[in-house]
Design a protein around this motif. Structure first.
Motif, mmCIF file in Angstrom:
data_model
loop_
_atom_site.group_PDB
_atom_site.id
_atom_site.type_symbol
_atom_site.label_atom_id
_atom_site.label_comp_id
_atom_site.label_asym_id
_atom_site.label_seq_id
_atom_site.Cartn_x
_atom_site.Cartn_y
_atom_site.Cartn_z
ATOM 1 N N ILE A 128 0.847 -1.187 0.000
ATOM 2 C CA ILE A 128 0.000 0.000 0.000
ATOM 3 C C ILE A 128 0.890 1.247 0.000
ATOM 4 C CG2 ILE A 128 -1.624 1.356 1.387
ATOM 5 C CD1 ILE A 128 -2.811 -1.260 2.371
ATOM 6 N N ASP A 129 0.541 2.198 -0.840
ATOM 7 C CA ASP A 129 1.255 3.476 -0.843
ATOM 8 C C ASP A 129 0.746 4.294 0.345
ATOM 9 O OD1 ASP A 129 2.786 5.631 -1.478
ATOM 10 O OD2 ASP A 129 1.534 6.335 -3.128
ATOM 11 N N PHE A 130 1.374 4.089 1.493
ATOM 12 C CA PHE A 130 0.907 4.676 2.745
ATOM 13 C C PHE A 130 1.566 6.037 2.944
ATOM 14 C CE2 PHE A 130 0.328 5.459 7.176
ATOM 15 C CZ PHE A 130 -0.795 4.737 7.561
ATOM 16 N N GLU A 131 0.782 7.096 2.794
ATOM 17 C CA GLU A 131 1.307 8.451 2.943
ATOM 18 C C GLU A 131 0.677 9.129 4.157
ATOM 19 O OE1 GLU A 131 1.554 12.731 0.548
ATOM 20 O OE2 GLU A 131 0.538 11.006 -0.365
ATOM 21 N N ALA A 132 1.520 9.563 5.062
ATOM 22 C CA ALA A 132 1.054 10.296 6.242
ATOM 23 C C ALA A 132 1.581 11.726 6.184
ATOM 24 C CB ALA A 132 1.532 9.604 7.514
ATOM 25 N N LYS A 133 0.815 12.663 6.709
ATOM 26 C CA LYS A 133 1.242 14.062 6.745
ATOM 27 C C LYS A 133 0.516 14.779 7.880
ATOM 28 C CE LYS A 133 -1.937 14.990 2.884
ATOM 29 N NZ LYS A 133 -2.031 15.473 1.500
ATOM 30 N N MET A 134 0.826 16.037 8.058
ATOM 31 C CA MET A 134 0.206 16.813 9.130
ATOM 32 C C MET A 134 -1.228 17.170 8.729
ATOM 33 S SD MET A 134 2.560 16.858 11.375
ATOM 34 C CE MET A 134 1.860 18.000 12.559
ATOM 35 N N LEU A 135 -2.183 16.640 9.476
ATOM 36 C CA LEU A 135 -3.601 16.849 9.191
ATOM 37 C C LEU A 135 -4.371 17.087 10.483
ATOM 38 C CD1 LEU A 135 -4.098 13.883 6.702
ATOM 39 C CD2 LEU A 135 -4.085 16.305 6.069
ATOM 40 N N SER A 136 -5.553 17.679 10.349
ATOM 41 C CA SER A 136 -6.402 17.944 11.513
ATOM 42 C C SER A 136 -6.913 16.629 12.100
ATOM 43 C CB SER A 136 -7.590 18.817 11.102
ATOM 44 O OG SER A 136 -8.550 18.847 12.135
ATOM 45 N N ILE A 137 -6.587 16.373 13.339
ATOM 46 C CA ILE A 137 -7.062 15.161 14.001
ATOM 47 C C ILE A 137 -8.547 15.280 14.333
ATOM 48 C CG2 ILE A 137 -6.522 15.857 16.371
ATOM 49 C CD1 ILE A 137 -6.050 12.357 14.778
ATOM 50 N N LYS A 138 -9.033 16.508 14.436
ATOM 51 C CA LYS A 138 -10.454 16.731 14.721
ATOM 52 C C LYS A 138 -11.324 16.125 13.629
ATOM 53 C CE LYS A 138 -13.892 20.340 15.540
ATOM 54 N NZ LYS A 138 -14.143 21.765 15.776
ATOM 55 N N LYS A 139 -10.963 16.363 12.378
ATOM 56 C CA LYS A 139 -11.736 15.832 11.253
ATOM 57 C C LYS A 139 -11.710 14.305 11.250
ATOM 58 C CE LYS A 139 -11.141 19.800 8.163
ATOM 59 N NZ LYS A 139 -10.593 20.274 6.860
ATOM 60 N N THR A 140 -10.544 13.735 11.530
ATOM 61 C CA THR A 140 -10.388 12.279 11.509
ATOM 62 C C THR A 140 -11.254 11.621 12.571
ATOM 63 O OG1 THR A 140 -8.110 12.545 10.716
ATOM 64 C CG2 THR A 140 -8.710 10.393 11.629
ATOM 65 N N ILE A 141 -11.171 12.121 13.799
ATOM 66 C CA ILE A 141 -11.928 11.516 14.897
ATOM 67 C C ILE A 141 -13.434 11.779 14.736
ATOM 68 C CG2 ILE A 141 -12.308 11.539 17.396
ATOM 69 C CD1 ILE A 141 -9.352 12.078 17.766
ATOM 70 N N SER A 142 -13.791 12.974 14.293
ATOM 71 C CA SER A 142 -15.213 13.293 14.090
ATOM 72 C C SER A 142 -15.835 12.359 13.059
ATOM 73 C CB SER A 142 -15.372 14.745 13.639
ATOM 74 O OG SER A 142 -14.947 15.625 14.647
ATOM 75 N N LEU A 170 -1.849 16.694 13.506
ATOM 76 C CA LEU A 170 -0.938 15.628 13.913
ATOM 77 C C LEU A 170 -0.520 14.848 12.677
ATOM 78 C CD1 LEU A 170 -2.804 14.284 17.090
ATOM 79 C CD2 LEU A 170 -0.851 15.853 17.026
ATOM 80 N N TYR A 171 0.605 14.164 12.774
ATOM 81 C CA TYR A 171 1.142 13.397 11.643
ATOM 82 C C TYR A 171 0.395 12.068 11.516
ATOM 83 C CZ TYR A 171 4.579 11.013 8.673
ATOM 84 O OH TYR A 171 5.200 10.333 7.650
ATOM 85 N N HIS A 172 -0.435 11.944 10.481
ATOM 86 C CA HIS A 172 -1.181 10.703 10.280
ATOM 87 C C HIS A 172 -1.791 10.650 8.888
ATOM 88 C CE1 HIS A 172 -4.459 13.489 11.278
ATOM 89 N NE2 HIS A 172 -5.335 12.590 10.847
ATOM 90 N N ASN A 173 -2.258 9.472 8.537
ATOM 91 C CA ASN A 173 -3.016 9.265 7.306
ATOM 92 C C ASN A 173 -4.487 9.257 7.695
ATOM 93 O OD1 ASN A 173 -4.600 7.429 5.430
ATOM 94 N ND2 ASN A 173 -2.685 7.502 4.292
ATOM 95 N N MET A 174 -5.262 10.180 7.164
ATOM 96 C CA MET A 174 -6.634 10.352 7.632
ATOM 97 C C MET A 174 -7.469 9.087 7.449
ATOM 98 S SD MET A 174 -9.448 13.237 6.645
ATOM 99 C CE MET A 174 -11.037 13.259 7.469
#
Length: 285
Positions: A128-142, A170-174
């Motif tokens: 899998i082309d797994f790309e993580a970057k700085m993203l809003s954790i609020k959107k992910t958890i919501s 935070l650094y993650h893949n949404m």
């Protein structure tokens, strides 16, 4: 080789390698046979390493197949049972609808198990082309909370989150991290009693941010803290609760890809708290 004895010794050395037996042959360091023996020792070491790795892989495949067949057995048996009921021409419309719904539920479970296994395999193999970057954790958890809202409502379970702290990057893949929180929330709902609360807390540390998912469920025994993240592991306390033992293993794989981590704390019989750790900044490459 100057003597028959030296030839026989080398032949015996080769035979022992072929048969997987331990070699004890030694000879003079200055001889030609000694150089041959040295090369054979290197070959033996490589052969042993490859053989051991192949054995581990074989045992691993046997373990996966055994557990997979165990996980698929129940839903397949249920589907066959419901199919038998549905073949009854005297079955009332109400019962027919009930068995059809139950059959769809079991088919859905089969699909989830197989999809999860495919995801795990692809992550393990790096397919899998797994790309993580700085993203809003609020959107992910919501998004994860929205996915499980109906399941929580069926048991009148309230999911609370600290909205003012969630709005950080935070650094993650949404997509994949959303799956982590869906798994954790679905488990919390599954193992919690009705009319209870699931609480999501966030604490920003120096390197990581800790996101905790706390429930009021049956809890986990301390001796099982490490085991629950293994593939297909199912606690004896959860034998009567539907599950596959794949979700937490998948969570761990995803977070490893993001240089994060997941841990658990629990007082058995008094709920569990899963802590997800995500990096505050992008890691050094």
């Amino acid at each position: 080789m100057k003597t028959k004895k030296e030839k026989e010794a080398i032949i015996e050395y080769l035979e022992n390698i072929r048969m997987g037996k331990k070699n004890t042959y030694r000879c003079n360091e200055d001889s030609e046979v000694s150089r041959i023996a040295f090369l054979l020792q290197n070959i033996e070491g490589t052969y042993t390493s490859v053989t051991e790795e192949a054995h581990k892989e074989k045992e691993g495949i046997k373990y996966v197949i055994s557990n997979l067949s165990h996980q698929l057995k129940t839903p397949l048996a249920n589907i066959k049972l419901y199919e038998t009921f549905l073949e009854d021409s005297n079955l009332s419309d109400e019962k027919r609808k009930l068995f059809q719904e139950k059959m769809r539920g079991q088919i859905g479970k089969l699909e989830w198990i197989l999809e999860s296994i495919i995801k795990c395999t692809r992550l393990e193999e790096g397919a899998i082309d797994f790309e993580a970057k700085m993203l809003s954790i609020k959107k992910t958890i919501s998004s994860a909370i929205d996915t499980v809202t109906l399941k929580a409502a069926e048991k009148n379970i309230d999911i609370t989150a600290e909205e003012n702290i969630l709005n950080i990057d935070l650094y993650h893949n949404m997509r994949w991290t959303r799956e982590v929180f869906i798994n954790l929330l679905e488990n919390a709902i599954k193992y919690s009693p009705g009319n209870s609360t699931i609480k999501i807390d966030i604490e920003q540390l120096e390197t990581y941010t800790r996101i905790s998912v706390k429930d009021e469920g049956i809890g986990i025994r301390k001796k099982e803290f490490g085991k629950i993240f293994q593939r297909f592991y199912r606690s004896k306390d959860a034998e009567n609760i539907e599950g596959s033992g794949i979700g937490l293993y998948l969570c761990r794989l995803i977070l490893e890809k993001e240089k994060g981590n997941i841990t658990v704390s629990s007082n058995y019989g008094d709920g569990s708290t899963f802590q997800v750790y995500l990096l505050n900044t992008e890691p050094f490459q």
